[in-house]
Design a protein around this motif. Sequence first.
Motif, PDB file in Angstrom:
ATOM      1  N   UNK A 126       0.829  -1.211   0.000  1.00  0.00           N
ATOM      2  CA  UNK A 126       0.000   0.000   0.000  1.00  0.00           C
ATOM      3  C   UNK A 126       0.861   1.258   0.000  1.00  0.00           C
ATOM      4  N   UNK A 127       1.973   1.215   0.694  1.00  0.00           N
ATOM      5  CA  UNK A 127       2.841   2.381   0.794  1.00  0.00           C
ATOM      6  C   UNK A 127       3.511   2.710  -0.543  1.00  0.00           C
ATOM      7  N   UNK A 128       3.709   1.689  -1.359  1.00  0.00           N
ATOM      8  CA  UNK A 128       4.444   1.889  -2.607  1.00  0.00           C
ATOM      9  C   UNK A 128       3.563   2.319  -3.780  1.00  0.00           C
ATOM     10  N   UNK A 129       2.245   2.222  -3.620  1.00  0.00           N
ATOM     11  CA  UNK A 129       1.367   2.603  -4.727  1.00  0.00           C
ATOM     12  C   UNK A 129       0.791   3.994  -4.511  1.00  0.00           C
ATOM     13  N   UNK A 130       0.481   4.673  -5.617  1.00  0.00           N
ATOM     14  CA  UNK A 130      -0.152   5.981  -5.530  1.00  0.00           C
ATOM     15  C   UNK A 130      -1.666   5.884  -5.528  1.00  0.00           C
ATOM     16  N   UNK A 131      -2.201   4.694  -5.740  1.00  0.00           N
ATOM     17  CA  UNK A 131      -3.652   4.521  -5.778  1.00  0.00           C
ATOM     18  C   UNK A 131      -4.252   4.668  -4.379  1.00  0.00           C
ATOM     19  N   UNK A 132      -5.529   5.051  -4.322  1.00  0.00           N
ATOM     20  CA  UNK A 132      -6.256   5.118  -3.053  1.00  0.00           C
ATOM     21  C   UNK A 132      -7.582   4.382  -3.192  1.00  0.00           C
ATOM     22  N   UNK A 133      -8.310   4.298  -2.080  1.00  0.00           N
ATOM     23  CA  UNK A 133      -9.560   3.543  -2.003  1.00  0.00           C
ATOM     24  C   UNK A 133      -9.322   2.087  -2.431  1.00  0.00           C
ATOM     25  N   UNK A 134      -8.267   1.523  -1.860  1.00  0.00           N
ATOM     26  CA  UNK A 134      -7.855   0.158  -2.196  1.00  0.00           C
ATOM     27  C   UNK A 134      -7.616  -0.630  -0.917  1.00  0.00           C
ATOM     28  N   UNK A 135      -7.516  -1.932  -1.069  1.00  0.00           N
ATOM     29  CA  UNK A 135      -7.185  -2.810   0.039  1.00  0.00           C
ATOM     30  C   UNK A 135      -6.286  -3.922  -0.467  1.00  0.00           C
ATOM     31  N   UNK A 136      -5.569  -4.522   0.464  1.00  0.00           N
ATOM     32  CA  UNK A 136      -4.846  -5.757   0.173  1.00  0.00           C
ATOM     33  C   UNK A 136      -4.972  -6.667   1.378  1.00  0.00           C
ATOM     34  N   UNK A 137      -4.974  -7.954   1.137  1.00  0.00           N
ATOM     35  CA  UNK A 137      -5.216  -8.925   2.213  1.00  0.00           C
ATOM     36  C   UNK A 137      -3.910  -9.346   2.893  1.00  0.00           C
ATOM     37  N   UNK A 138      -4.047  -9.776   4.142  1.00  0.00           N
ATOM     38  CA  UNK A 138      -2.969 -10.483   4.830  1.00  0.00           C
ATOM     39  C   UNK A 138      -3.618 -11.553   5.687  1.00  0.00           C
ATOM     40  N   UNK A 139      -2.882 -12.594   5.985  1.00  0.00           N
ATOM     41  CA  UNK A 139      -3.454 -13.707   6.750  1.00  0.00           C
ATOM     42  C   UNK A 139      -2.460 -14.203   7.784  1.00  0.00           C
ATOM     43  N   UNK A 140      -2.993 -14.793   8.843  1.00  0.00           N
ATOM     44  CA  UNK A 140      -2.233 -15.641   9.736  1.00  0.00           C
ATOM     45  C   UNK A 140      -2.751 -17.055   9.480  1.00  0.00           C
ATOM     46  N   UNK A 141      -1.955 -17.907   8.882  1.00  0.00           N
ATOM     47  CA  UNK A 141      -2.470 -19.222   8.482  1.00  0.00           C
ATOM     48  C   UNK A 141      -3.055 -19.995   9.662  1.00  0.00           C
ATOM     49  N   UNK A 142      -4.038 -20.814   9.374  1.00  0.00           N
ATOM     50  CA  UNK A 142      -4.660 -21.689  10.377  1.00  0.00           C
ATOM     51  C   UNK A 142      -3.561 -22.477  11.089  1.00  0.00           C
ATOM     52  N   UNK A 143      -3.564 -22.399  12.415  1.00  0.00           N
ATOM     53  CA  UNK A 143      -2.536 -23.066  13.192  1.00  0.00           C
ATOM     54  C   UNK A 143      -1.360 -22.186  13.537  1.00  0.00           C
ATOM     55  N   UNK A 144      -1.386 -20.929  13.113  1.00  0.00           N
ATOM     56  CA  UNK A 144      -0.259 -20.034  13.372  1.00  0.00           C
ATOM     57  C   UNK A 144      -0.613 -18.893  14.312  1.00  0.00           C
ATOM     58  N   UNK A 145      -1.855 -18.849  14.796  1.00  0.00           N
ATOM     59  CA  UNK A 145      -2.301 -17.699  15.579  1.00  0.00           C
ATOM     60  C   UNK A 145      -1.991 -17.844  17.065  1.00  0.00           C
TER      61      UNK A 145
END
Length: 452
Positions: A373-392
């Motif tokens: 997100x920091x590297x793009x100039x676009x706004x009104x956007x999202x990107x996903x992140x996950x903690x894999x099952x068994x890693x929380x």
Amino acid sequence: MSTFCVVGGGLAGLEFALHSALKGHRIVIYEAGPQLRTNHVHFDTRVFDGDEKKVHWTADEHWALGGISERLGGRSLCYHGVMLPLEEKALNSWPEIWQKRLKGPAGLYHQLQQEFTAKYPEMSRNQAVNLPLHHAPQAAVVGESAAFTSYSPLYQLEPLIRDGVITIERATISQVEKKSDGFYLVDAQGQTVNTTGFERCILSASALVNNKIITQSLARSTIAQVTDHYCIGVAVKVREGERIADYRHEMLWHGFSEHHDLNANIFVVERNNFDNGDRLLLLMAVMEQNPALSDYSELHCRYHEGKTTLEIQSKHSDAVIENYNQLASRIVDFASTQLGVRLSPLHDTAVEQSEAFFGASEGIDFEQALNALNETERTNIYTRFVFPYGAYEHESCTHPIGGHGDIALTDSLELTAMPGVYAIGPGAFPRLGIANPALTICSLSRWLASHL
């Protein structure tokens, strides 16, 4: 004065040790890792050799191989302090006697909430938030220069250690033996670590390691259930609108939204703006593997020629996968609705455009999402992140209260197959529920300290 041994120096073990010692018992804690930290991990950011996670099991591709941190304080210095009771739906599947112990004005939940509220301002801090969110009670303090620390019994042990009431020994315990004069502990090298028998033994390592010790002690293989939370998040970048609230620290949520129809809560925080003024919000959905929708995964502790190995076979029913996929869509819809903007995925991939998210974002971690997100100039956007099952680090239900077989616990947290041995921590939960398990862990540990 009775002498008890505690195996594991995480939140459950230290909580029991502290409150049992205050009631007049002598406690010896055996912990695999050294005391590398004295402050919360998000405040004490030094890097130590030996602080890495160690893996103690094999698993299929759907269970994370994140491993376990072995250090004094363990996860009591890892978790960020959210103190939510189990929701009614989950707690109703616990034995009735434990529902009574936990709920109500005289219950352990209420007692601990009052205690933490008196000492930790973030438990009840009234902050105006421009979204319909519940306050996220956290047993935490933000001090000068935004120094963050959360509750840990570790901070209170020093006078008891000085007076000889609590002793901490470094050892990796693999087996418990009962003799005529009490319990003896055997380490990973096959050496007995105590010369005098203990009256009671409390297993308070992780849910997985507890079962490994039980299996090694019984000298026969065991099969247990195991589960963890599913966690999927989105990092959102928008330009319009006012902040939802003042940002104070990365470990403090601005609040959470209940989505119990999808067995989940969504936690929300707005971070400091990007350098160009764009806003950054993080939304984290924590989802239960609802036992009404799927069997839990299986933990196989295989005993062979005097050694125990662990293997996890994960299980995800079609209903759980669909639940997860709906939640992945819900978290974006929720953010779009509350912020009043139409959010688009930063990565215009087939995965993001479809409705099949389960397992698709395994490679995107939190820092990668923020950097993208920091590297793009676009706004009104999202990107996903996950903690894999068994890693929380919420592995649970491996030796449940009221369960069946060798690894089950009685209503008094005593191991059915080994009287005089008790097991605490989230492994004792009959059902994990949606809430962060910290408040329930503290409740079980304190109850056992009073009971014994």
